[in-house]
Design an enzyme around this catalytic site. Structure first.
Site, PDB file in Angstrom:
ATOM      1  N   HIS A  99     -35.969   6.895  11.235  1.00 10.44           N
ATOM      2  CA  HIS A  99     -35.887   8.361  11.241  1.00 10.44           C
ATOM      3  C   HIS A  99     -34.976   8.874  10.123  1.00 10.44           C
ATOM      4  O   HIS A  99     -33.754   8.935  10.281  1.00 10.44           O
ATOM      5  CB  HIS A  99     -35.340   8.789  12.612  1.00 10.44           C
ATOM      6  CG  HIS A  99     -35.407  10.253  12.895  1.00 10.44           C
ATOM      7  ND1 HIS A  99     -35.607  10.748  14.156  1.00 10.44           N
ATOM      8  CD2 HIS A  99     -35.298  11.338  12.098  1.00 10.44           C
ATOM      9  CE1 HIS A  99     -35.621  12.072  14.123  1.00 10.44           C
ATOM     10  NE2 HIS A  99     -35.422  12.451  12.887  1.00 10.44           N
ATOM     11  N   ARG A 112     -35.893  15.201   2.295  1.00 14.48           N
ATOM     12  CA  ARG A 112     -35.827  16.576   1.739  1.00 14.48           C
ATOM     13  C   ARG A 112     -36.623  16.807   0.451  1.00 14.48           C
ATOM     14  O   ARG A 112     -36.646  17.929  -0.038  1.00 14.48           O
ATOM     15  CB  ARG A 112     -34.372  17.011   1.497  1.00 14.48           C
ATOM     16  CG  ARG A 112     -33.462  16.930   2.712  1.00 14.48           C
ATOM     17  CD  ARG A 112     -33.865  17.868   3.813  1.00 14.48           C
ATOM     18  NE  ARG A 112     -32.850  17.929   4.855  1.00 14.48           N
ATOM     19  CZ  ARG A 112     -33.122  17.944   6.164  1.00 14.48           C
ATOM     20  NH1 ARG A 112     -34.367  17.931   6.597  1.00 14.48           N
ATOM     21  NH2 ARG A 112     -32.146  18.010   7.034  1.00 14.48           N
ATOM     22  N   ASN A 127     -40.977  16.882   7.857  1.00 13.09           N
ATOM     23  CA  ASN A 127     -40.581  18.298   7.764  1.00 13.09           C
ATOM     24  C   ASN A 127     -40.061  18.639   6.368  1.00 13.09           C
ATOM     25  O   ASN A 127     -38.926  19.044   6.167  1.00 13.09           O
ATOM     26  CB  ASN A 127     -39.564  18.672   8.856  1.00 13.09           C
ATOM     27  CG  ASN A 127     -38.241  17.912   8.754  1.00 13.09           C
ATOM     28  OD1 ASN A 127     -38.168  16.853   8.138  1.00 13.09           O
ATOM     29  ND2 ASN A 127     -37.204  18.456   9.365  1.00 13.09           N
ATOM     30  N   HIS A 172     -40.041  14.723  19.012  1.00 18.32           N
ATOM     31  CA  HIS A 172     -38.723  15.363  19.092  1.00 18.32           C
ATOM     32  C   HIS A 172     -38.716  16.083  20.443  1.00 18.32           C
ATOM     33  O   HIS A 172     -39.235  17.187  20.565  1.00 18.32           O
ATOM     34  CB  HIS A 172     -38.588  16.345  17.921  1.00 18.32           C
ATOM     35  CG  HIS A 172     -37.349  17.177  17.937  1.00 18.32           C
ATOM     36  ND1 HIS A 172     -36.456  17.170  16.905  1.00 18.32           N
ATOM     37  CD2 HIS A 172     -36.869  18.071  18.842  1.00 18.32           C
ATOM     38  CE1 HIS A 172     -35.460  18.020  17.171  1.00 18.32           C
ATOM     39  NE2 HIS A 172     -35.698  18.581  18.351  1.00 18.32           N
ATOM     40  N   HIS A 180     -34.463  10.180  18.804  1.00 15.25           N
ATOM     41  CA  HIS A 180     -33.077  10.537  19.165  1.00 15.25           C
ATOM     42  C   HIS A 180     -32.821  10.883  20.643  1.00 15.25           C
ATOM     43  O   HIS A 180     -32.464  12.010  20.972  1.00 15.25           O
ATOM     44  CB  HIS A 180     -32.548  11.662  18.274  1.00 15.25           C
ATOM     45  CG  HIS A 180     -33.483  12.802  17.943  1.00 15.25           C
ATOM     46  ND1 HIS A 180     -34.191  13.488  18.896  1.00 15.25           N
ATOM     47  CD2 HIS A 180     -33.791  13.371  16.745  1.00 15.25           C
ATOM     48  CE1 HIS A 180     -34.896  14.433  18.304  1.00 15.25           C
ATOM     49  NE2 HIS A 180     -34.679  14.385  17.007  1.00 15.25           N
ATOM     50  N   ASP A 203     -31.599   9.569  11.985  1.00 15.46           N
ATOM     51  CA  ASP A 203     -31.800  11.020  11.873  1.00 15.46           C
ATOM     52  C   ASP A 203     -30.926  11.593  10.753  1.00 15.46           C
ATOM     53  O   ASP A 203     -30.362  12.684  10.885  1.00 15.46           O
ATOM     54  CB  ASP A 203     -31.546  11.725  13.211  1.00 15.46           C
ATOM     55  CG  ASP A 203     -32.064  13.157  13.218  1.00 15.46           C
ATOM     56  OD1 ASP A 203     -32.742  13.567  12.245  1.00 15.46           O
ATOM     57  OD2 ASP A 203     -31.793  13.868  14.206  1.00 15.46           O
TER      58      ASP A 203
END
Ligand code: NCD
Length: 422
Positions: free
Chosen positions: A53, A57, A87, A174, A228, A301
């Site tokens: 995870h 960016r 994302n 998530h 997570h 994460d």
């Protein structure tokens, strides 16, 4: 690429042997030529770590992190592969976007980048993204996640699990029920949220979604991964689901193993993260879950954020914290030094299990002649005070800054190439 000869290191099982590395693979020490010698007396040699995870960016927020800087941070943390979450901007929801990221990684990465596609178009939660096309693309996507957002619609989640099953892909959720918290929820709902006047997330916002999703995994026969896990209730539901034979895996972050609600007392937005930092009973539960295998793996994460996105009131600042560079340090501190996880357990939860999520043929493999040379050399007893400026990441939202922690990573070797050396 020069051959390597690594002498004196010990493996997770306590055995020792010298290692040769040539053309990206482990070879017998007698097979190397003109090799660079790495003396590893007193060090542990573990398979390269794999992160389940990571937020890289790029594309979209190259001011916060890039594939180059994020994977260099990974190498500094002992990682030889990361799963790159979807994302991004644009979202990784098409074959083109997945191939773009894979090609970018091919040019700039210091670790293998395993591309994660989104479950829904634009992470909007409504329409499935091009999952099959992403899988068949050059990126070979095998994991899908809207991470950062919960797939709230049960039918969308059911369809995603059902469809992904046809090509043995996994859906990573998530788990956070947005309908169970008010707007601006930003910390754990407990005594502290009341006292600080911050809207909170109840633990059940996580466990209720996990409970729904394991039922959907059972119904569809699909493969579910829970991102997570941070609550005692969440661990309990996963334990129950595994006992029933549901195809589910789970990860815990280093920060949920180590940090708690007390960190947010000063409204320092470095400690704002989703899911939020929890109370001691939850920290104990996720440690116990990792120790007994209910939680399969550690996922960082790693969520870099630019300063301007953190310099806000607590309820408005973006959630997320760095994780790659100190992940093993935190696992040693919380799990190994307390005797709750042995070194084979570290290898399982930080390399083999995350690699198996996406059926990697190159990562999470044993250290043996003929295998890809992915390796981290670890000094289990070294310690240092963490300095957030001593980092390869572009961002500084490091929650371990100023803490005395293990400083284990001596060298990282990815496909026979030294990607980090202290
Ligand atoms: C992540 C991010 O910033 O992308 N933030 C976070 O607080 N963890 C998204 C996520 O993993 O939830």
């Amino acid at each position: 690429m020069r051959d390597l000869l690594i002498t004196g290191a010990q493996f997770a099982d306590g055995s020792t042997a010298d290692l040769g590395v040539s053309a990206g693979r482990f070879v017998a020490p007698s097979e190397v030529h003109d090799a660079e010698h790495i003396g590893a007396d007193g060090l542990l040699a573990l398979p390269g770590l794999v992160d389940s995870h990571t937020h890289l960016r790029e594309p979209g927020r190259e001011d916060a992190e890039t594939v180059a800087t994020g994977t260099l941070a990974a190498a500094r943390g002992g990682y030889t592969a990361v799963h790159a979450m979807a994302n991004l901007d644009p979202v990784t929801d098409s074959a083109e976007a997945a191939e773009h990221l894979a090609a970018l990684a091919g040019r700039t990465a210091s670790a293998e980048v395993i591309v994660v596609g989104s479950v829904t178009k634009g992470l909007a939660g409504a329409e499935l993204s091009e999952m099959g096309l992403m899988h068949r693309s050059a990126a070979g996507v095998r994991m899908f996640s809207d991470d950062g957002k919960c797939v709230m619609d049960s039918l969308v989640m059911r369809r995603a699990l059902t469809y992904a099953k046809t090509f043995d892909a996994v859906i990573a959720q998530h788990a956070q029920d947005t309908r169970l918290a008010g707007p601006g929820a930003c910390c754990h709902e407990s005594e502290i949220s009341g006292r600080l006047g911050l809207p909170g997330w109840p633990a059940q916002a996580e466990s209720a979604i996990i409970a729904r999703d394991v039922e959907l995994a059972q119904l569809s026969g699909g493969r579910l991964h829970v991102c997570h896990v941070s609550t005692a209730e969440g661990v309990e539901v996963i334990r129950w689901a595994k006992a029933r034979g549901v195809n589910v895996t789970a990860e815990v972050t280093p920060h949920h193993l180590y940090l708690g609600t007390r960190e947010v007392e000063r409204y320092d937005t470095t400690f704002k993260v989703n899911p939020p930092l929890r109370t001691d009973e939850h920290i104990e539960a996720v440690r116990a879950g990792l120790a007994d295998g209910t939680i399969d793996m550690v996922g960082t994460d790693h969520a870099p954020h630019a300063r301007q996105d953190k310099d806000h009131p607590f309820d408005i600042a973006l959630p997320g914290m760095l994780g790659l560079e100190q992940a093993l340090a935190v696992v040693i501190e919380t799990m190994v030094n307390s005797g709750r996880l042995d070194w084979p357990g570290v290898v399982r939860s930080m390399s083999a299990a995350p690699a198996a999520l996406t059926r990697s043929a190159t990562q999470g493999r044993p250290i043996a002649v003929g295998e890809p040379a992915n390796l981290v050399l670890v000094d289990p007893s070294a310690r240092a005070v963490v300095d957030r400026d001593d980092s390869a990441s572009k961002s500084r939202n490091n929650p371990y800054h100023g803490r005395d922690l293990p400083d284990p990573i001596v060298a990282t070797i990815w496909a026979g190439r030294i990607t980090h050396r202290r």
